[in-house]
Write a protein that holds these residues in place. Structure first.
Motif, short mmCIF file in Angstrom:
data_model
loop_
_atom_site.label_atom_id
_atom_site.label_comp_id
_atom_site.label_asym_id
_atom_site.label_seq_id
_atom_site.Cartn_x
_atom_site.Cartn_y
_atom_site.Cartn_z
N ASN A 103 0.86 -1.18 0.00
CA ASN A 103 0.00 0.00 0.00
C ASN A 103 0.90 1.24 0.00
O ASN A 103 1.69 1.44 0.91
CB ASN A 103 -0.90 -0.04 1.24
N LYS A 104 0.78 2.05 -1.06
CA LYS A 104 1.71 3.18 -1.22
C LYS A 104 1.62 4.18 -0.08
O LYS A 104 2.62 4.80 0.28
CB LYS A 104 1.48 3.87 -2.57
N PHE A 105 0.40 4.36 0.48
CA PHE A 105 0.27 5.30 1.60
C PHE A 105 0.97 4.74 2.84
O PHE A 105 1.71 5.45 3.52
CB PHE A 105 -1.21 5.57 1.89
N VAL A 118 10.78 11.73 1.51
CA VAL A 118 9.81 11.35 0.46
C VAL A 118 9.05 12.60 0.04
O VAL A 118 9.05 13.59 0.77
CB VAL A 118 8.80 10.27 0.98
N PRO A 119 8.40 12.60 -1.14
CA PRO A 119 7.59 13.78 -1.50
C PRO A 119 6.48 13.94 -0.47
O PRO A 119 6.04 12.96 0.14
CB PRO A 119 6.99 13.40 -2.86
N LYS A 120 6.01 15.17 -0.28
CA LYS A 120 4.86 15.40 0.60
C LYS A 120 3.68 14.57 0.10
O LYS A 120 3.46 14.51 -1.13
CB LYS A 120 4.48 16.88 0.54
N LEU A 143 -1.80 12.12 -8.39
CA LEU A 143 -2.76 11.29 -7.65
C LEU A 143 -2.38 9.84 -7.89
O LEU A 143 -2.17 9.42 -9.03
CB LEU A 143 -4.19 11.57 -8.15
N LYS A 144 -2.26 9.07 -6.79
CA LYS A 144 -1.84 7.67 -6.94
C LYS A 144 -2.83 6.73 -6.27
O LYS A 144 -3.25 6.98 -5.14
CB LYS A 144 -0.47 7.45 -6.28
N ALA A 145 -3.18 5.66 -6.97
CA ALA A 145 -3.96 4.60 -6.33
C ALA A 145 -3.01 3.90 -5.36
O ALA A 145 -1.87 3.60 -5.71
CB ALA A 145 -4.47 3.62 -7.38
N TYR A 150 1.10 -0.60 -10.99
CA TYR A 150 2.46 -0.81 -11.47
C TYR A 150 2.59 -0.16 -12.83
O TYR A 150 1.59 0.14 -13.48
CB TYR A 150 2.82 -2.31 -11.54
N ASP A 151 3.83 0.06 -13.26
CA ASP A 151 4.10 0.69 -14.55
C ASP A 151 3.30 1.97 -14.74
O ASP A 151 2.82 2.27 -15.84
CB ASP A 151 3.83 -0.28 -15.71
N GLY A 152 3.13 2.69 -13.65
CA GLY A 152 2.46 3.99 -13.71
C GLY A 152 0.97 3.92 -13.96
O GLY A 152 0.30 4.95 -14.08
N ARG A 153 0.42 2.69 -14.02
CA ARG A 153 -1.02 2.57 -14.33
C ARG A 153 -1.89 3.08 -13.19
O ARG A 153 -3.08 3.30 -13.37
CB ARG A 153 -1.37 1.11 -14.66
N GLY A 154 -1.31 3.24 -12.03
CA GLY A 154 -2.08 3.74 -10.88
C GLY A 154 -1.80 5.20 -10.61
O GLY A 154 -2.06 5.69 -9.51
N ASN A 155 -1.26 5.92 -11.61
CA ASN A 155 -0.94 7.35 -11.41
C ASN A 155 -1.78 8.23 -12.33
O ASN A 155 -2.03 7.86 -13.48
CB ASN A 155 0.54 7.61 -11.75
N PHE A 156 -2.17 9.37 -11.81
CA PHE A 156 -2.88 10.37 -12.64
C PHE A 156 -2.29 11.72 -12.31
O PHE A 156 -2.34 12.17 -11.16
CB PHE A 156 -4.38 10.34 -12.33
N LEU A 178 -2.54 11.77 -2.58
CA LEU A 178 -1.97 12.81 -3.44
C LEU A 178 -0.52 13.00 -3.05
O LEU A 178 -0.17 12.95 -1.87
CB LEU A 178 -2.73 14.13 -3.30
N GLU A 179 0.32 13.19 -4.07
CA GLU A 179 1.73 13.41 -3.81
C GLU A 179 2.16 14.72 -4.47
O GLU A 179 1.74 15.01 -5.59
CB GLU A 179 2.52 12.26 -4.45
N LYS A 180 2.99 15.44 -3.77
CA LYS A 180 3.54 16.67 -4.35
C LYS A 180 4.37 16.28 -5.57
O LYS A 180 5.08 15.26 -5.54
CB LYS A 180 4.42 17.36 -3.31
N PRO A 183 9.81 18.09 -9.47
CA PRO A 183 10.36 18.39 -10.80
C PRO A 183 11.80 17.85 -10.89
O PRO A 183 12.76 18.61 -10.92
CB PRO A 183 10.32 19.92 -10.84
N PHE A 184 11.89 16.55 -10.94
CA PHE A 184 13.23 15.92 -10.89
C PHE A 184 14.00 16.16 -12.19
O PHE A 184 13.41 16.36 -13.26
CB PHE A 184 13.10 14.41 -10.61
N ILE A 185 15.34 16.09 -12.09
CA ILE A 185 16.14 16.18 -13.31
C ILE A 185 16.58 14.79 -13.73
O ILE A 185 16.99 14.57 -14.86
CB ILE A 185 17.36 17.13 -13.16
N ILE A 251 15.30 0.30 -4.94
CA ILE A 251 14.93 1.59 -4.34
C ILE A 251 14.94 2.65 -5.43
O ILE A 251 15.98 2.93 -6.02
CB ILE A 251 15.95 2.02 -3.25
N GLU A 252 13.75 3.20 -5.73
CA GLU A 252 13.63 4.22 -6.78
C GLU A 252 13.70 5.61 -6.16
O GLU A 252 13.01 5.86 -5.17
CB GLU A 252 12.29 4.08 -7.51
N MET A 253 14.49 6.47 -6.77
CA MET A 253 14.67 7.81 -6.21
C MET A 253 14.63 8.89 -7.30
O MET A 253 14.91 8.61 -8.45
CB MET A 253 16.03 7.89 -5.49
#
Ligand code: ATP
Ligand code: MG
Length: 381
Positions: A103-105, A118-120, A143-145, A150-156, A178-180, A183-185, A251-253
């Motif tokens: 669970n991402k939350f 982590v992002p807010k 916005l994330k489910a 996976y593969d970003g399918r749960g992101n809007f 919701l995640e802040k 603006p990563f490089i 670990i993704e950063m």
């Protein structure tokens, strides 16, 4: 050590297949639990239990037939695995770690409480709550489910206020947070392995390029400063220190313009961005996963050569049987290794295989990888 060791794996996808490939080299036995008879790992398993990943009876059967259970997908049943663990049955990584990560939350809350940046983020409890959070974080925001994504399918990506309603509709009724927006490089990741003795080793930092939310290319070594590399390694090892259990973790950063490193998410399993290690490292992420769960010594992975990995994805607009064309031309390119997972059906953006290119320098590896990508095609049968 008992020989042969029987390793039970929940999930028979490409990660299960590549774990099995390493296991077979050492003559360990592999038993796979997967709902699909012709899943990628089936060709390498000694036995296949055909059942849903969450099926408790099937998990018990898998435990009986195996000496140890691991999983290659976050969809595994953490409750059933916890019950096995309570009977002193070895399950790695620990089912509690799986429960936290599923669970991402819960995952982000856990990381925050362990002082990992982590992002807010916050849970979305209503439309009004989402509107307030969007005002607080600013737009765009992600916005994330919380589960089963996976593969970003749960992101809007909410780009403006008039997208809020559409975003909520998109996930209709699923728990969301919701995640802040960061603006990563650059996006980077590190594979870290830990055995039950507490020995921790990390792989080199990978640089990841996503297209349409799916990993497209991994570049190693990542083109980052020494300072960012050290920060990332410290953050990855601290994260693994906080999570229980043995195994390999991805670990993704995110890296920002100010050279800050922010954690995106943790995978309690081998990771797409670690595939390069098969060809480019002194030891692969898959062998280290096996060593870690069997509490065997973990040697420090050395990068033997620069490497670029590109994914082979299913084409848009097609679900069904497929062919991979251009293999002969691809294999004529020096430094190219082809992995085809053996999935019977292609779907848009489905991971069907990958190519790893090694070369004496990164520039050459990158241009060869671009050429390799142009050479291979997924076509409708
Ligand atoms: P995967 O299965 O590919 O790891 P996922 O579905 O679990 O992905 P995330 O890793 O949360 O989803 O997000 C997918 C991608 O979306 C990230 O790699 C990143 O490019 C982008 N992303 C996610 N969260 C944020 C954020 N807070 N700010 C900016 N971009 C983000
Ligand atoms: Mg991710």
């Amino acid at each position: 050590m008992k020989n042969p060791i029987r390793i039970g794996i929940i999930g028979g996808g490409q990660l299960g297949k590549m774990i099995a490939q390493e296991a077979k080299r050492m003559s360990f036995e592999i038993i796979i639990l997967d709902p699909s008879e012709d899943c990628p790992a089936s060709s390498l398993s000694d036995e296949l239990i055909l059942a849903d990943f969450k099926n408790e009876l099937a998990i018990k059967k898998l435990a009986k037939k195996s000496d140890i259970i691991t999983y290659e997908i976050e969809l595994a049943n953490s409750k059933a695995l916890k019950s096995l663990e309570s009977q002193r049955y070895p399950v790695y990584p620990s089912p509690e770690t799986l429960r936290i990560i599923q669970n991402k939350f819960r995952q982000k809350s856990f990381l925050m409480h362990n002082h990992i940046i982590v992002p807010k983020f916050d849970l979305v409890r209503s439309e009004e709550c989402l509107r307030n959070l969007c005002t607080e974080y600013g737009l765009p925001a992600m916005l994330k489910a919380c589960e089963d994504s996976y593969d970003g399918r749960g992101n809007f990506l909410i780009s403006s206020k008039n997208k809020i309603y559409q975003a909520l509709e998109f996930f209709h009724g699923r728990q969301c947070m919701l995640e802040k927006f960061i603006p990563f490089i650059k996006e980077i990741s590190i594979m870290v392995a830990r055995n039950s003795h507490g020995q921790i080793v990390s792989f080199p930092v990978s640089e990841n390029i996503h297209k349409n939310n799916v990993l497209d290319m991994t570049i190693v070594p990542a083109r980052i400063s020494k300072k960012v590399g050290l920060k990332a390694k410290k953050m990855a090892e601290k994260t693994i220190g906080a999570l229980k259990g043995a195994g390999i973790f991805g670990i993704e950063m995110f890296v920002t313009n100010d050279e800050d490193v922010i954690l995106n998410e943790v995978a309690p399993r081998p990771h797409n961005s670690g595939h390069y290690s098969i060809e480019a490292c002194s030891i692969s992420q898959f062998e280290h996963h096996i060593r870690a769960i069997l509490d065997l010594p973990l040697s420090k992975p050395r990068l033997l050569t620069p490497a670029v990995m590109v994914n082979i994805l299913g084409s848009e607009g097609h679900i069904g049987p497929y062919k991979i064309k251009g293999i002969r031309q691809l294999l004529a390119i020096p430094g190219v290794k082809l992995h085809i997972y053996g999935k019977k059906i292609s779907k848009p953006r489905r991971k069907l295989g990958h190519i790893t290119v090694t070369a004496k320098n990164l520039l050459e590896a990158m241009s060869t990888a671009e050429r390799a990508k142009r050479t291979i095609r997924v076509v409708v049968e």
